[in-house]
Scaffold this motif. Structure first.
Motif, PDB file in Angstrom:
ATOM      1  N   ASP A 102       0.832  -1.211   0.000  1.00 34.75           N
ATOM      2  CA  ASP A 102       0.000   0.000   0.000  1.00 34.75           C
ATOM      3  C   ASP A 102       0.867   1.262   0.000  1.00 34.75           C
ATOM      4  O   ASP A 102       0.537   2.261  -0.658  1.00 34.75           O
ATOM      5  CB  ASP A 102      -0.908   0.028   1.248  1.00 34.75           C
ATOM      6  N   ALA A 103       1.974   1.219   0.738  1.00 32.58           N
ATOM      7  CA  ALA A 103       2.845   2.402   0.804  1.00 32.58           C
ATOM      8  C   ALA A 103       3.382   2.744  -0.585  1.00 32.58           C
ATOM      9  O   ALA A 103       3.415   3.920  -0.986  1.00 32.58           O
ATOM     10  CB  ALA A 103       4.000   2.135   1.778  1.00 32.58           C
ATOM     11  N   LEU A 104       3.765   1.710  -1.344  1.00 31.57           N
ATOM     12  CA  LEU A 104       4.324   1.951  -2.684  1.00 31.57           C
ATOM     13  C   LEU A 104       3.244   2.466  -3.642  1.00 31.57           C
ATOM     14  O   LEU A 104       3.487   3.338  -4.472  1.00 31.57           O
ATOM     15  CB  LEU A 104       4.965   0.662  -3.223  1.00 31.57           C
ATOM     16  N   GLU A 105       2.023   1.930  -3.468  1.00 33.90           N
ATOM     17  CA  GLU A 105       0.910   2.391  -4.319  1.00 33.90           C
ATOM     18  C   GLU A 105       0.593   3.865  -4.027  1.00 33.90           C
ATOM     19  O   GLU A 105       0.358   4.670  -4.924  1.00 33.90           O
ATOM     20  CB  GLU A 105      -0.309   1.514  -4.035  1.00 33.90           C
ATOM     21  N   LEU A 106       0.634   4.187  -2.746  1.00 36.02           N
ATOM     22  CA  LEU A 106       0.351   5.572  -2.332  1.00 36.02           C
ATOM     23  C   LEU A 106       1.423   6.526  -2.872  1.00 36.02           C
ATOM     24  O   LEU A 106       1.121   7.623  -3.348  1.00 36.02           O
ATOM     25  CB  LEU A 106       0.297   5.619  -0.802  1.00 36.02           C
ATOM     26  N   GLU A 107       2.668   6.070  -2.802  1.00 36.40           N
ATOM     27  CA  GLU A 107       3.772   6.908  -3.300  1.00 36.40           C
ATOM     28  C   GLU A 107       3.563   7.226  -4.788  1.00 36.40           C
ATOM     29  O   GLU A 107       3.759   8.352  -5.233  1.00 36.40           O
ATOM     30  CB  GLU A 107       5.102   6.173  -3.084  1.00 36.40           C
ATOM     31  N   LYS A 108       3.117   6.197  -5.534  1.00 37.10           N
ATOM     32  CA  LYS A 108       2.868   6.381  -6.969  1.00 37.10           C
ATOM     33  C   LYS A 108       1.776   7.436  -7.182  1.00 37.10           C
ATOM     34  O   LYS A 108       1.883   8.337  -8.013  1.00 37.10           O
ATOM     35  CB  LYS A 108       2.405   5.043  -7.571  1.00 37.10           C
ATOM     36  N   LYS A 109       0.731   7.330  -6.363  1.00 34.43           N
ATOM     37  CA  LYS A 109      -0.416   8.255  -6.493  1.00 34.43           C
ATOM     38  C   LYS A 109       0.001   9.691  -6.148  1.00 34.43           C
ATOM     39  O   LYS A 109      -0.413  10.645  -6.818  1.00 34.43           O
ATOM     40  CB  LYS A 109      -1.555   7.764  -5.587  1.00 34.43           C
ATOM     41  N   VAL A 110       0.834   9.843  -5.125  1.00 32.62           N
ATOM     42  CA  VAL A 110       1.286  11.191  -4.733  1.00 32.62           C
ATOM     43  C   VAL A 110       2.049  11.818  -5.897  1.00 32.62           C
ATOM     44  O   VAL A 110       1.833  12.985  -6.255  1.00 32.62           O
ATOM     45  CB  VAL A 110       2.174  11.145  -3.458  1.00 32.62           C
ATOM     46  N   LYS A 111       2.941  11.025  -6.514  1.00 36.30           N
ATOM     47  CA  LYS A 111       3.741  11.547  -7.639  1.00 36.30           C
ATOM     48  C   LYS A 111       2.842  11.954  -8.791  1.00 36.30           C
ATOM     49  O   LYS A 111       3.031  12.989  -9.429  1.00 36.30           O
ATOM     50  CB  LYS A 111       4.748  10.486  -8.101  1.00 36.30           C
ATOM     51  N   GLU A 112       1.827  11.122  -9.027  1.00 40.81           N
ATOM     52  CA  GLU A 112       0.897  11.376 -10.144  1.00 40.81           C
ATOM     53  C   GLU A 112       0.123  12.672  -9.909  1.00 40.81           C
ATOM     54  O   GLU A 112      -0.075  13.460 -10.818  1.00 40.81           O
ATOM     55  CB  GLU A 112      -0.037  10.165 -10.201  1.00 40.81           C
ATOM     56  N   LYS A 113      -0.282  12.921  -8.673  1.00 44.31           N
ATOM     57  CA  LYS A 113      -1.171  14.057  -8.398  1.00 44.31           C
ATOM     58  C   LYS A 113      -0.408  15.360  -8.154  1.00 44.31           C
ATOM     59  O   LYS A 113      -0.973  16.452  -8.290  1.00 44.31           O
ATOM     60  CB  LYS A 113      -2.071  13.756  -7.184  1.00 44.31           C
ATOM     61  N   GLY A 114       0.840  15.268  -7.719  1.00 45.06           N
ATOM     62  CA  GLY A 114       1.659  16.472  -7.537  1.00 45.06           C
ATOM     63  C   GLY A 114       1.184  17.430  -6.459  1.00 45.06           C
ATOM     64  O   GLY A 114       1.483  18.622  -6.501  1.00 45.06           O
ATOM     65  N   VAL A 115       0.445  16.924  -5.473  1.00 43.05           N
ATOM     66  CA  VAL A 115       0.014  17.772  -4.355  1.00 43.05           C
ATOM     67  C   VAL A 115       1.016  17.616  -3.201  1.00 43.05           C
ATOM     68  O   VAL A 115       1.945  16.817  -3.281  1.00 43.05           O
ATOM     69  CB  VAL A 115      -1.405  17.392  -3.863  1.00 43.05           C
ATOM     70  N   VAL A 116       0.806  18.386  -2.119  1.00 46.41           N
ATOM     71  CA  VAL A 116       1.666  18.230  -0.943  1.00 46.41           C
ATOM     72  C   VAL A 116       1.136  17.057  -0.113  1.00 46.41           C
ATOM     73  O   VAL A 116      -0.053  17.001   0.210  1.00 46.41           O
ATOM     74  CB  VAL A 116       1.682  19.518  -0.091  1.00 46.41           C
ATOM     75  N   PHE A 117       2.030  16.136   0.214  1.00 48.30           N
ATOM     76  CA  PHE A 117       1.657  14.976   1.036  1.00 48.30           C
ATOM     77  C   PHE A 117       2.729  14.849   2.121  1.00 48.30           C
ATOM     78  O   PHE A 117       3.887  14.555   1.828  1.00 48.30           O
ATOM     79  CB  PHE A 117       1.613  13.706   0.181  1.00 48.30           C
ATOM     80  N   GLN A 118       2.332  15.128   3.363  1.00 46.59           N
ATOM     81  CA  GLN A 118       3.298  15.078   4.478  1.00 46.59           C
ATOM     82  C   GLN A 118       2.907  13.975   5.451  1.00 46.59           C
ATOM     83  O   GLN A 118       1.728  13.782   5.745  1.00 46.59           O
ATOM     84  CB  GLN A 118       3.329  16.446   5.190  1.00 46.59           C
ATOM     85  N   VAL A 119       3.909  13.275   5.985  1.00 48.74           N
ATOM     86  CA  VAL A 119       3.651  12.178   6.933  1.00 48.74           C
ATOM     87  C   VAL A 119       3.971  12.661   8.356  1.00 48.74           C
ATOM     88  O   VAL A 119       4.932  13.400   8.572  1.00 48.74           O
ATOM     89  CB  VAL A 119       4.502  10.928   6.577  1.00 48.74           C
ATOM     90  N   GLY A 120       3.169  12.187   9.334  1.00 50.18           N
ATOM     91  CA  GLY A 120       3.269  12.707  10.707  1.00 50.18           C
ATOM     92  C   GLY A 120       4.400  12.125  11.557  1.00 50.18           C
ATOM     93  O   GLY A 120       4.149  11.677  12.680  1.00 50.18           O
ATOM     94  N   HIS A 121       5.631  12.157  11.034  1.00 53.25           N
ATOM     95  CA  HIS A 121       6.777  11.725  11.865  1.00 53.25           C
ATOM     96  C   HIS A 121       7.276  12.927  12.663  1.00 53.25           C
ATOM     97  O   HIS A 121       8.307  13.537  12.340  1.00 53.25           O
ATOM     98  CB  HIS A 121       7.854  11.085  10.987  1.00 53.25           C
TER      99      HIS A 121
END
Ligand SMILES: NC(=O)c1ccc[n+]([C@@H]2O[C@H](COP(=O)([O-])OP(=O)(O)OC[C@H]3O[C@@H](n4cnc5c(N)ncnc54)[C@H](O)[C@@H]3O)[C@@H](O)[C@H]2O)c1
Length: 328
Positions: A102-121
């Protein structure tokens, strides 16, 4: 000034922490709240002068710019994919997902959409870890080896914390933050020797991991879920040549300058937890990145990298092949 409109999915503990912080930013409007518990959604929306929404589509149609995903672990992936599809900027609490696939699929989607995606670390913005990072970057401590622990007192409250179907696994809980600290403070992992066992709970609740990093550092990493909340339950110790760094949770940090030299200590006990745990800064940076269309300080690739480590740990224990060599 146009305010950035924010929505939240999951109005529990951490959702409300983020909302409390966001409500102090003059350039942010808290616009929407979603939660499966309708009563909670309504109460939180009233508190922050926002509206309740039943789904993300409604929220997007109402003009919300960015969404915080602060629901339980296993729901993050579906909400994040939906939010990206709808064009939201996204702040996603850890763990970003509970599987590497799922993490890899999400990464692909983030790249495709070009929006800001931040993780809560958030540990990256905590006072104690920023101090350690600064000392390392300035060369005042040149790390040679390390010892890290992240314990929990119990997996009793709430009861689902011992249920891997719900959490994804104990390592996806607080332990994930310290895997992020290994990467951020010390470097990428080259190989691990991973031991884990079920001691008290149905989930694997005892972990002992030996690590070698790509830069040659060696260290140990332990995490246990039945330690009775003895303080400090979170500690990173970094050893240089006759000097060292060490923290006690988010409360104190110590820098031993050398043999026979002073120890510089900082005590953050009196500082508000939202500040010293790094939540205020991570929120400010997220909002700035959305407004300025900049890359976020904790990227989707960071989310993938820690999940890759956790995935390797579970595979090592479940396959009985304790030795893991990390790819890449
Ligand atoms: N970064 C950190 O320091 C930190 C700290 C705490 C929690 N977290 C993470 O944040 C998430 C939430 O943790 P919490 O402690 O706030 O939990 P919580 O139980 O206090 O809150 C979760 C909220 O989500 C709601 N919810 C449950 N299922 C939902 C669904 N399908 N859709 C919408 N809402 C739903 C619940 O009703 C509840 O209000 C977890 O993933 C946790 O790992 C991160």
């Amino acid at each position: 000034m146009d305010k950035l409109k924010i929505g939240v999915v999951g109005a529990g503990f951490i959702g409300q922490v983020h909302l409390e912080i966001l409500s102090t930013f003059p350039d942010v409007q808290i616009a929407g709240v979603m939660d499966v518990e309708k009563g909670r959604a309504k109460a939180v929306a009233e508190r922050f002068n926002a509206k309740v929404y039943d789904d993300l589509k409604q929220m997007r149609e109402a003009g919300v710019d960015a969404v915080y995903i602060t629901s339980p672990n296993r729901t993050h992936f579906d909400y994040a994919m939906q939010a990206l599809e709808l064009g939201f900027n996204v702040f996603c609490e850890k763990p970003m997902t509970v599987s590497l696939k799922d993490a890899l699929e999400l990464e692909k989607k983030v790249k495709e959409k070009g929006v800001v995606f931040q993780v809560g670390h958030n540990r990256r913005f905590a006072y104690v870890y920023k101090f350690m990072k600064q000392k390392i970057e300035e060369g005042q401590v040149k790390p040679l080896s390390f010892q890290i622990k992240m314990n929990r007192g119990e997996l009793l409250n709430p009861p689902w914390t011992s249920d891997r179907n719900y959490t994804g696994g104990f390592l996806f809980e607080s332990t994930i933050h310290l895997f992020d600290m290994v990467r951020w403070l010390l470097g990428e992992i080259e190989e691990m020797y991973v031991l884990g066992k079920k001691s008290v709970y149905p989930d694997i609740d005892d972990w002992a991991i030996a690590m070698r990093l790509k830069n040659g550092l060696i260290g140990t990493f332990t995490s246990c879920a039945h330690a009775s909340w003895m303080i400090p339950f979170e500690r990173v110790e970094v050893y240089g040549e006759h000097n060292m760094l060490m923290n006690e949770e988010m409360e104190k940090v110590h820098f031993c300058k050398g043999l026979g030299k002073e120890v510089e200590s900082h005590d953050f006990m009196k500082v508000d937890f939202k500040e010293k745990w790094g939540y205020v800064e991570e929120n400010r940076l997220f909002i700035d990145c959305v407004k300025e269309k900049k890359a976020p300080p904790v990227a989707v690739s960071d989310g993938v990298a820690v999940i890759r480590i956790i995935d390797a740990c579970y595979k090592a224990v479940e396959s009985g092949n304790a030795h893991v060599r990390m790819e890449g």
